[in-house]
Write an enzyme that holds these catalytic residues in place. Structure first.
Site, mmCIF file in Angstrom:
data_model
loop_
_atom_site.group_PDB
_atom_site.id
_atom_site.type_symbol
_atom_site.label_atom_id
_atom_site.label_comp_id
_atom_site.label_asym_id
_atom_site.label_seq_id
_atom_site.Cartn_x
_atom_site.Cartn_y
_atom_site.Cartn_z
ATOM 1 N N CYS A 23 -8.140 -54.264 21.414
ATOM 2 C CA CYS A 23 -9.566 -53.910 21.454
ATOM 3 C C CYS A 23 -10.441 -54.884 22.237
ATOM 4 O O CYS A 23 -11.081 -54.490 23.213
ATOM 5 C CB CYS A 23 -10.089 -53.792 20.032
ATOM 6 S SG CYS A 23 -9.158 -52.607 19.061
ATOM 7 N N ASP A 47 -0.951 -34.953 17.485
ATOM 8 C CA ASP A 47 -0.667 -35.923 18.549
ATOM 9 C C ASP A 47 0.315 -35.288 19.530
ATOM 10 O O ASP A 47 1.148 -34.469 19.128
ATOM 11 C CB ASP A 47 -0.069 -37.208 17.957
ATOM 12 C CG ASP A 47 -0.228 -38.407 18.875
ATOM 13 O OD1 ASP A 47 -1.039 -39.294 18.552
ATOM 14 O OD2 ASP A 47 0.443 -38.442 19.930
#
Ligand code: UGA
Length: 442
Positions: A266, A30
């Site tokens: 989402c 990341d």
């Protein structure tokens, strides 16, 4: 297998840790150095059931490592999984810049054949663009020999926050989109140990399946909320209607809980993105436009309910239970609860909130004037009303006689109907839910 996962968010971490359970070795990459430092110390940077224990276990066995440096792990990778965020832009499209940057970087670094997997939720056609970016990167560093060997596969994720690890280990299905049938057997190897149903299809169909799944679920919620609004106006009870239709196996019982609407990182993003994809392809997806509008309107209706009883809100003391976008998570992204707390506060109410897990995440986004209470009862102390916005199961365990004695006015607005069957009227509360029949005694 040796797997590199790019992106250590909910999806990347759950997937990476899940693959360690299946016996693979995972390197999780990341760009966020703080996040990687935390993970290195064995700390999951968010709350998700089961991940913390699995992280410690996988680190101890050496099955997972974390790094910010893709170049240090890419040479070992047999599979590279892209799980970076694709946040919505202000116009509703998915922002693909993180994904494309990662693809370019992989192209520059790759020195051997490896399978490329896209897990990030992306518009139809994006996997092929990712492949092009990887190939361009390879060509730029003179690895044209590798360029034609690299394959891409779309394996969309269907993980729910709160049960993400369970969903990884016991998936209803795995959808795989690829060009070459050889890839399907590689993907089956990768998931060896999981019992599931395979949907092997084209890349485009896999990409669209992900959006269609979330849009379908969001549509179910919007639909039942519309029914709730009609129920309120006709004396029906939406819970009975939901049960009555949900027992029809063609409809099914899930995602028929009425309330203040869906939120999270989402549904709002993906429903807008699918609407945008349709528009960009010359199609007006009217149903989805209506789902988005219905979902927003549901919060307005709930707010109006509170105002109808308590107006003016200025100076009213309101206790709030629940800030997370749903229970079992500390995630407050696009949370309907956060939006409603902000509205109550903006109308001048004195708001005291309680959430079992989302205090820290909510404190980052809520105005400073909002107070946080250590227990549900404390949040409602001296309140003119209690507003329930997330259906944490612990709220059902509260002593309602104590609650009543501590509130100024025993009035409850339940935006999730999660206390509806407790017969709170017996304790002397006035209870107002969403789509409930006022004549019904539970
Ligand atoms: C959703 C999907 O369920 C996952 O399959 C998908 O992988 C994930 O999005 C994603 O795209 O990454 P999630 O956002 O974790 O998962 O949450 P859900 O459990 O689907 O709930 C979404 C929202 O709908 C919540 O705000 C919830 O309170 C609301 N909801 C859900 C209702 O209002 N009523 C219902 O009956 C069900």
């Amino acid at each position: 297998m040796n797997i590199v996962i790019i992106g250590a968010g909910y999806v990347g971490l759950t997937t990476g840790l899940g693959f360690t359970k299946l016996g693979h070795r995972v390197a999780c990459v990341d760009i966020d150095a703080d996040k990687i430092a935390k993970l290195d110390l064995g700390e999951i940077p968010f709350y998700e059931v089961g991940l913390q224990e699995l992280l410690v276990e996988s680190q101890e066995s050496g099955a997972i490592v974390f790094t910010t440096n893709l170049s240090s792990v890419v040479s070992e990778a047999q599979v590279i999984i892209f799980a970076v965020g694709t946040p919505a832009t202000s116009t509703g499209e998915a922002n693909l810049s993180f994904l494309f940057n990662a693809a370019e970087q992989v192209g520059h670094l790759l020195d051997h054949e490896a399978l490329m997997v896209v897990k990030s939720t992306v518009p139809v056609g994006t996997n092929r663009q990712v492949l092009t970016k990887i190939r361009e990167g390879l060509n730029e560093v003179g690895r044209t020999d590798l360029s034609s060997l690299i394959q891409i596969v779309s394996i969309p994720e269907f993980l729910r926050e709160g049960t993400a690890l369970h969903d990884f280990l016991a998936p209803d299905r795995i959808v795989v989109g690829a060009d070459d049938p050889i890839v399907f057997s590689l993907v089956e190897d990768l998931h060896r140990g999981l019992k599931t149903v395979w949907v092997k299809t084209t890349i485009e169909s896999a990409e669209l399946t992900k959006y269609a799944a979330n849009a379908m679920l969001a549509t179910k919620i919007a639909f039942i909320n519309e029914i709730a609004n009609i129920a309120e106006r006709t004396g029906a009870d939406v819970r009975d209607v939901a049960r009555g239709i949900g027992l029809d196996s063609r409809i099914g019982p899930h995602f028929l809980r009425a309330g203040i609407g869906y939120g999270g990182s989402c549904f709002p993003k993906d429903v807008s993105a699918l609407h945008h994809i349709a528009g960009a392809n010359g199609y007006d997806f009217k149903l989805l436009a209506s789902v988005i509008e219905t979902n927003n309107r549901q919060r307005d209706f709930f707010m109006k309910k509170i105002q109808d009883v308590l107006s003016p809100l200025k100076g009213r003391k309101i206790g709030v239970w629940g800030l997370a976008f749903k229970p079992e998570t500390d995630d407050v992204r696009e949370s309907a609860a956060i939006d409603l707390v902000q509205r109550l506060y903006a109308h001048g109410a004195e708001v005291v909130v309680y959430d079992p897990k989302a205090t820290e995440t909510a404190a980052r986004v809520l105005p400073e004037g909002i107070a946080f209470a250590p227990t549900p009862i404390d949040a409602a102390d001296g309140a003119d009303a209690l507003v329930v916005l997330t259906e944490w199961s612990e709220f059902r365990e509260v002593s309602f006689s104590t609650l009543k004695s501590r509130m100024l006015d025993p009035l409850i607005f339940d935006g999730r109907n999660c206390l509806a069957d407790l017969g709170l009227e017996k304790f002397g509360f006035r209870y107002i839910g969403v789509g409930l029949c006022s004549r019904k005694t539970s």
